[in-house]
Design a protein around this motif. Sequence first.
Motif: not given
Lengths: 272, 364
Positions: A64, A70, A143, A145-147, A150, A265, A269, B115, B210-211
Amino acid sequence: MATVPQTPPTKEPGKPGLLAKVRDTQVWKSIFRHGYPDTQRNRALAVLSNVFLHLHPVRVRKSGIALSFTWCMGGVTFFLFLVEAVTGILLMFYYRPVAYSAYNDIQELRETIPLGLMRELHRWGAHAMVLTVWLHMFRVFMTGSYKPPREFNWVVGVVLLLLTLLLSFTGYLLPWDQLAIWAITVGSNMARATPLMGHEGPGASLLTLDGEHLVTAGSDVRFALLGGRFVGENALLRFYVLHCVFIPVIAVMLMAVHFWRVRKDGGISGPL
Amino acid sequence: MNTLFEYILKPVMTFVAKPHILLPASSVALVLTLKYYRTVTKPKIAATIGLVLAGLLVVSCFDPNFKKNILKPDNVPIVLLLFGLLFFLWLSLRRAAINDEAAERGEPPLEARMKRESVLVWPDLVMIELICLVLVSAVLVFWAIFIRAPLEEPASAALTPNPSKAPWYFLGLQEMLVYFDPWYAGVLLPTLIIVGLMAIPYVDTNPKGSGYYTLKERKFAITVYLFGFIIFWVVLITIGTFLRGANWNFFGPYDKWDPHFQQPLKNINISEIFWVKMLKQGMPSEWYIRELPGLLMAGAFMLLGPLILAKTVLKDLFRKLDIVRFSVVAVLMLFMISMPIKMLGRWLINLKYVIYIPEYFINI
Ligand code: HEM
């Protein structure tokens, strides 16, 4: 959080340096309720017992925080917002939002006021913030990351994006030069064409009462925004208040929600 | 060298910069990039592309008009945006390529391998934040020292500058005013952009991707997003800022903005094409008869559009989404498609309005 302060381990026992002595005073210990953050426990406390760092959890997943993940774009956007707040407050000391003095105050700033870089920092910081907010959104999209879970934080983000643009737009008028009023004139002319609510908008001419038009140049949304039929003195004051008080307050509140939600959240993500 | 610049580069760049060339060309470039993303993002190839573009920028600066336009203080962010966007597009597609290749070998994405490790916020994250903060501050201070904030003549309601431009981040919308009326380009489209962005998480039900960076697993979503962001937002801003001068006329990147230049306007409405050119008769006086052809076309677009989309481009989506979600996607897509359609109409047949009802300010 009540903790027992630990004496910092010094490299050479028996010869505490000046810094170590300072850290041992009652004043220091009353501010920082933990020892030097070089043990697991103290590092955790460094984050937990500090209201600002407390935005973060104590531990994060390595994926992360990777810069290549990011791009630190959200963080940079927030930092630029802080820069804008600080430089903006300094500018407010010198600037009066009235038509007869606004332009001269800005000129003063560049010519006679020490540390005259404030206006430059504020203007370029604002442009940079618009860029970084776009790039942050781009990263979040790429990425995925809105799924879930979130989704809502993405919506909060979209409102923040809008507020960032509105902050920049309202600030654009304040120097009160040709660039400013005509850019705002072009921009706010769009409001004239709002369906039903602008006097040149589709359908507005249908709204009549006893044969009188309800939506006119003197009563439509553009008039409400500018406090007049054109970009004049009232518009300057309105934009100043929106720029310095109203929008920043809303933005700060939404940022608090945004950061809170990042943590709630499940942190930044990552793949399942 | 000089002749090369004058007789080859300048005419080619001026030609490519024309909106009716630049928009289709950048769309094709985007499609090709997404199709061949694994090759294009290879560091050597990507670096070459970047260097060529940077080289073009530097060489072009030998032209005084170009240099003046690029270095106008408020235009600097757009140059940063263009190169920043290219860099981050490369970065994300490169990561996507690596992850997609890993997935084909049955391996987890890069992010998943990292991760499992967790680190302490102090010092790991705090350090990264500190470094970002120092770097950003340094860039900002240099920017502020070397480029002064502009201050023009005092505001005067009597002297309208030509061109009058909105702040740079809204110039894409202002550029759309070439093709649409203010209520459409300045009110409806921005509203739909905001609503559409907010709807994304609720209509994109694809659980994959996702991610972590990927393109293969989210090809449709990423393609639509990048079209919106890069073509309809950033490229339009670029046109609006650098290529539009007095009276919003097009000027090439090396042209001087001549305030007296007038482009002859001979744009024509659908109603005129239908009644006058095709039926060879006068225009009907009642607006609802006069505009019938345009109204029918727009109605067919909005009603048949979703059906056609459901059978073609959105076939898979139609199967996966419920009716509400699908309708939202289809309507948003139709409004997005309305932009290139109107542009093509303008470029190919000088189309002015599909529907022209000045009586009620309803012109599309
Ligand atoms: C003033 C504007 C904004 C600020 C200060 C801000 C700040 C941040 C920060 C600091 C993070 C932590 C991760 C990171 O740095 O990438 C974050 C995450 C996030 N932001 Fe923003 N943001 C803003 C605008 C937006 C916008 C415009 C969107 C999208 C439309 C958005 C959506 C998100 C989402 C979904 C996350 C979670 C990402 C993840 O878990 O990977 N934010 N934001």
